[in-house]
Motif scaffolding. Structure first.
Motif, PDB file in Angstrom:
ATOM      1  N   GLY A 295       0.849  -1.186   0.000  1.00 14.77           N
ATOM      2  CA  GLY A 295       0.000   0.000   0.000  1.00 14.77           C
ATOM      3  C   GLY A 295       0.887   1.238   0.000  1.00 14.77           C
ATOM      4  N   PRO A 296       0.325   2.424   0.242  1.00 11.24           N
ATOM      5  CA  PRO A 296       1.129   3.645   0.240  1.00 11.24           C
ATOM      6  C   PRO A 296       2.290   3.619   1.230  1.00 11.24           C
ATOM      7  CG  PRO A 296      -1.185   4.204   0.077  1.00 11.24           C
ATOM      8  CD  PRO A 296      -1.122   2.722   0.326  1.00 11.24           C
ATOM      9  N   ALA A 297       2.062   3.125   2.450  1.00  6.00           N
ATOM     10  CA  ALA A 297       3.154   3.081   3.428  1.00  6.00           C
ATOM     11  C   ALA A 297       4.238   2.116   2.971  1.00  6.00           C
ATOM     12  CB  ALA A 297       2.620   2.671   4.800  1.00  6.00           C
TER      13      ALA A 297
ATOM     14  N   ILE B 210       3.191  15.514   1.206  1.00  6.50           N
ATOM     15  CA  ILE B 210       4.372  14.705   1.534  1.00  6.50           C
ATOM     16  C   ILE B 210       5.025  14.172   0.264  1.00  6.50           C
ATOM     17  CG2 ILE B 210       3.018  12.587   1.835  1.00  6.50           C
ATOM     18  CD1 ILE B 210       6.203  13.681   3.750  1.00  6.50           C
ATOM     19  N   LEU B 211       4.239  14.068  -0.824  1.00  7.17           N
ATOM     20  CA  LEU B 211       4.809  13.601  -2.085  1.00  7.17           C
ATOM     21  C   LEU B 211       5.800  14.612  -2.653  1.00  7.17           C
ATOM     22  CD1 LEU B 211       1.691  11.994  -3.798  1.00  7.17           C
ATOM     23  CD2 LEU B 211       3.753  10.808  -3.024  1.00  7.17           C
ATOM     24  N   ASP B 212       5.698  15.877  -2.254  1.00 10.87           N
ATOM     25  CA  ASP B 212       6.679  16.869  -2.713  1.00 10.87           C
ATOM     26  C   ASP B 212       8.090  16.417  -2.372  1.00 10.87           C
ATOM     27  OD1 ASP B 212       4.562  18.398  -3.520  1.00 10.87           O
ATOM     28  OD2 ASP B 212       4.653  19.783  -1.817  1.00 10.87           O
ATOM     29  N   GLU B 213       8.230  15.780  -1.206  1.00 13.49           N
ATOM     30  CA  GLU B 213       9.541  15.314  -0.761  1.00 13.49           C
ATOM     31  C   GLU B 213       9.858  13.926  -1.291  1.00 13.49           C
ATOM     32  OE1 GLU B 213       9.955  15.653   3.434  1.00 13.49           O
ATOM     33  OE2 GLU B 213      11.891  14.620   3.524  1.00 13.49           O
TER      34      GLU B 213
ATOM     35  N   GLY C 204      14.583  -5.230  15.152  1.00 14.93           N
ATOM     36  CA  GLY C 204      14.511  -5.726  13.786  1.00 14.93           C
ATOM     37  C   GLY C 204      13.225  -5.433  13.064  1.00 14.93           C
ATOM     38  N   MET C 205      12.382  -4.574  13.609  1.00 16.19           N
ATOM     39  CA  MET C 205      11.074  -4.361  12.977  1.00 16.19           C
ATOM     40  C   MET C 205      10.530  -2.962  13.238  1.00 16.19           C
ATOM     41  SD  MET C 205       7.662  -6.682  13.476  1.00 16.19           S
ATOM     42  CE  MET C 205       6.022  -5.988  13.228  1.00 16.19           C
ATOM     43  N   LEU C 206       9.905  -2.394  12.192  1.00 12.83           N
ATOM     44  CA  LEU C 206       9.184  -1.124  12.271  1.00 12.83           C
ATOM     45  C   LEU C 206       7.754  -1.368  11.808  1.00 12.83           C
ATOM     46  CD1 LEU C 206      11.798   1.094  10.359  1.00 12.83           C
ATOM     47  CD2 LEU C 206      11.591   0.863  12.829  1.00 12.83           C
ATOM     48  N   VAL C 207       6.842  -0.494  12.196  1.00 15.49           N
ATOM     49  CA  VAL C 207       5.451  -0.601  11.734  1.00 15.49           C
ATOM     50  C   VAL C 207       4.994   0.774  11.271  1.00 15.49           C
ATOM     51  CG1 VAL C 207       4.559  -0.298  14.080  1.00 15.49           C
ATOM     52  CG2 VAL C 207       3.128  -1.371  12.354  1.00 15.49           C
ATOM     53  N   ALA C 208       4.230   0.811  10.166  1.00 14.93           N
ATOM     54  CA  ALA C 208       3.833   2.095   9.566  1.00 14.93           C
ATOM     55  C   ALA C 208       2.455   1.993   8.935  1.00 14.93           C
ATOM     56  CB  ALA C 208       4.859   2.520   8.509  1.00 14.93           C
ATOM     57  N   GLY C 209       1.847   3.163   8.725  1.00 16.09           N
ATOM     58  CA  GLY C 209       0.563   3.235   8.025  1.00 16.09           C
ATOM     59  C   GLY C 209      -0.603   2.755   8.872  1.00 16.09           C
ATOM     60  N   ASP C 210      -1.619   2.193   8.228  1.00 16.32           N
ATOM     61  CA  ASP C 210      -2.786   1.681   8.957  1.00 16.32           C
ATOM     62  C   ASP C 210      -2.377   0.660  10.001  1.00 16.32           C
ATOM     63  OD1 ASP C 210      -4.468   3.262   7.514  1.00 16.32           O
ATOM     64  OD2 ASP C 210      -5.642   1.646   6.618  1.00 16.32           O
ATOM     65  N   ALA C 211      -1.311  -0.087   9.734  1.00 14.19           N
ATOM     66  CA  ALA C 211      -0.843  -1.076  10.700  1.00 14.19           C
ATOM     67  C   ALA C 211      -0.461  -0.419  12.013  1.00 14.19           C
ATOM     68  CB  ALA C 211       0.349  -1.837  10.125  1.00 14.19           C
ATOM     69  N   ALA C 212      -0.113   0.863  11.964  1.00 12.75           N
ATOM     70  CA  ALA C 212       0.240   1.617  13.169  1.00 12.75           C
ATOM     71  C   ALA C 212      -0.872   2.595  13.552  1.00 12.75           C
ATOM     72  CB  ALA C 212       1.543   2.372  12.949  1.00 12.75           C
ATOM     73  N   ALA C 213      -2.078   2.382  13.006  1.00  9.30           N
ATOM     74  CA  ALA C 213      -3.248   3.220  13.324  1.00  9.30           C
ATOM     75  C   ALA C 213      -3.022   4.685  12.976  1.00  9.30           C
ATOM     76  CB  ALA C 213      -3.633   3.069  14.794  1.00  9.30           C
TER      77      ALA C 213
ATOM     78  N   VAL D  11      -3.944   8.297   3.738  1.00  8.87           N
ATOM     79  CA  VAL D  11      -2.907   8.016   2.752  1.00  8.87           C
ATOM     80  C   VAL D  11      -1.699   8.919   2.967  1.00  8.87           C
ATOM     81  CG1 VAL D  11      -2.346   8.087   0.295  1.00  8.87           C
ATOM     82  CG2 VAL D  11      -4.496   7.091   1.044  1.00  8.87           C
ATOM     83  N   ASN D  12      -1.945  10.181   3.280  1.00  8.68           N
ATOM     84  CA  ASN D  12      -0.815  11.095   3.479  1.00  8.68           C
ATOM     85  C   ASN D  12       0.026  10.689   4.695  1.00  8.68           C
ATOM     86  OD1 ASN D  12      -3.028  11.715   4.996  1.00  8.68           O
ATOM     87  ND2 ASN D  12      -2.798  13.924   4.908  1.00  8.68           N
ATOM     88  N   TYR D  13      -0.627  10.237   5.773  1.00 12.72           N
ATOM     89  CA  TYR D  13       0.120   9.780   6.946  1.00 12.72           C
ATOM     90  C   TYR D  13       0.877   8.489   6.633  1.00 12.72           C
ATOM     91  CZ  TYR D  13      -2.566  13.268   9.448  1.00 12.72           C
ATOM     92  OH  TYR D  13      -3.112  14.445   9.858  1.00 12.72           O
ATOM     93  N   ALA D  14       0.249   7.613   5.851  1.00  5.36           N
ATOM     94  CA  ALA D  14       0.911   6.356   5.481  1.00  5.36           C
ATOM     95  C   ALA D  14       2.151   6.635   4.632  1.00  5.36           C
ATOM     96  CB  ALA D  14      -0.069   5.462   4.726  1.00  5.36           C
ATOM     97  N   LEU D  15       2.017   7.547   3.686  1.00  2.00           N
ATOM     98  CA  LEU D  15       3.169   7.887   2.834  1.00  2.00           C
ATOM     99  C   LEU D  15       4.319   8.453   3.666  1.00  2.00           C
ATOM    100  CD1 LEU D  15       1.298   9.565  -0.166  1.00  2.00           C
ATOM    101  CD2 LEU D  15       2.671   7.482  -0.292  1.00  2.00           C
TER     102      LEU D  15
END
Length: 443
Positions: free
Chosen positions: A19-21, A59-62, A306-315, A327-331
């Protein structure tokens, strides 16, 4: 945790979920020269998503400079509206600006199947290996408990990695298996909404006439007061030749009500303020998806060894009634996860301590700064007063203000407000308290 001493892993980074994240994480990690596997459960990125909504692209600007020249867009949002409904009334705050219709743009309607495919293609172009049709079934760990890869449903499908980035969606089994949700208060259902959406086909000319649009300009309408006794909200977005209409409902509230989500959506579509916009539309898709809407206080730990979590998986979603952003937070989270992984691997420390830069980057960015500042908003927006009383109160005030009933003198705004508050059972102290909370959150 001592430095890693395991055999050389197959990949530097395994990202779970395209997904986006996930694609943002894979893109940044691959750009840093790491070997990256991007695993996707569906046959292609976006295949499991049903979303046709609004993407805010700052965030896509970056992440992808000049993104607006390449991203698959339905319409650029130049008109944003918030609509308050009762059974027979509608009060709309409507804003439009030509500035959002030209670069660098503010937001766009897009289909996830197209958006996810585009983002994943960027990661592939940077060197990531996309592995579709692959379900991750669990984590691999070494004797010390450090995450060292993932187990998949493919025969012999274990994939080892220095770092696993979990972007596996709202139910993130990987984050749960890693114990990252252990300290989150309450049950997951209390922090989760169900979004149901219909995509309705309409000719492009009809959409532009009904919504007052031209060219690729589009409108985003967010609705409060359309879900009866169930906490939630609604939305209506314009695409190029279709509209997306739906409701977002508290899972707990929906279960308690005994209502069917499609019945709540049907009620919104039949409202006198909405029905004329949808007349003659043809149903193309009905879909449903869970949304993590609990905000900052429902987020898990973001890092383990050894692990990170991002996007919806991290609420990391703000979906509280009239706010529907994710989507912007996930990106952003995915981008910082990829960068943090690269820093940790370069330093030779993929332990929790070596990955703490991830949270620091999020804290310094809009991702956690917004969620922290707005942490009280989900509770406010889902409160009974905001859901049940305020839409009617404000509609009553507007109706009184615009009603011409000569020869009686026109009542003042204060009298209209006090009368509406009495009818809707709202006490002044509650109104002031909620106004204070809202001002403190958004101020």
């Amino acid at each position: 945790m001592p430095p890693e001493t395991n055999p050389v892993p197959a990949f530097d980074v395994v990202v779970v979920g395209a997904g986006p994240a996930g694609s943002a994480a894979a893109l940044e990690a691959a750009r840093a020269g790491l070997s990256v596997a991007l695993l996707e459960r569906g046959p292609y990125p976006g295949a499991k998503n049903v979303y046709g909504g609004v993407v805010y692209g700052r965030i896509l600007d970056e992440l992808v400079p000049g993104w607006w020249e390449h991203m698959p867009v339905q319409r650029w949002v130049t008109r944003r509206s918030t609509m308050l409904l009762t059974d027979s009334q509608a009060l709309t705050v409507d804003f439009r600006t030509e500035d959002w219709g030209r670069p660098p743009y503010n937001g766009a309607t897009a289909f996830r199947a197209e958006l996810d495919g585009w983002l994943a293609s960027l990661a592939e172009a940077a060197g990531a290996v996309l592995v579709p049709s692959t379900t991750v079934t669990g984590l691999l760990r070494d004797a010390a408990g450090r995450v060292t890869g993932v187990r998949t449903d493919r025969p012999g499908g274990d994939l080892t990695a220095r770092i696993v980035i979990a972007c596996d969606g709202v139910n993130s089994f990987l984050a749960k298996e890693a114990g990252l949700f252990a300290q989150v208060p309450g049950k997951q259902a209390e922090h989760t909404s169900l979004g149901v959406k219909e995509t309705l086909a309409l000719p492009r000319k009809v959409i532009e006439e009904r919504f007052g649009l031209t060219g690729r300009h589009g409108q985003d309408i967010e609705v409060l007061g359309c879900t009866g006794d169930i906490p939630g909200g609604g939305f209506l977005y314009t695409n190029l030749e279709s509209v997306s209409v739906g409701v977002v409902l508290s899972v707990v509230g929906l279960a308690a009500s005994g209502e069917r989500p499609e019945a709540v959506l049907a009620g919104l579509k039949e409202h006198p303020a909405i029905a004329p916009l949808l007349r003659g539309a043809e149903l193309k898709e009905y879909s449903a998806h869970l949304i993590p809407e609990g905000g900052y206080d429902s987020m898990p730990e973001l890092v383990t060894d050894g692990m990170l979590v991002a996007g919806d998986a991290a609420a990391m979603c703000l979906a509280a009634g009239i706010w529907l952003e994710g989507v912007n937070y996930a990106l952003g989270a995915g981008m910082y996860a990829g960068r943090s992984a690269a820093v940790a691997i370069a330093a030779g420390d993929t332990s929790r301590a070596g990955l703490t830069g991830y949270r620091r980057m999020l804290e310094e960015s809009f991702v956690l700064a917004d969620h922290r500042r707005l942490r009280r908003v989900p509770g406010l927006v889902f409160s009974e007063r905001v859901q049940q009383s305020y839409p009617g109160l404000l509609c009553d005030v507007a109706q009184g203000f615009f009603t011409v009933d000569n020869p009686r003198p026109k009542p003042g705004l204060r009298r209209l407000l006090s009368g509406a508050a009495r009818r809707r059972g709202v006490r002044l102290r509650h109104l002031l308290s909620d106004a204070f909370t809202g001002t403190r959150s958004f101020g």
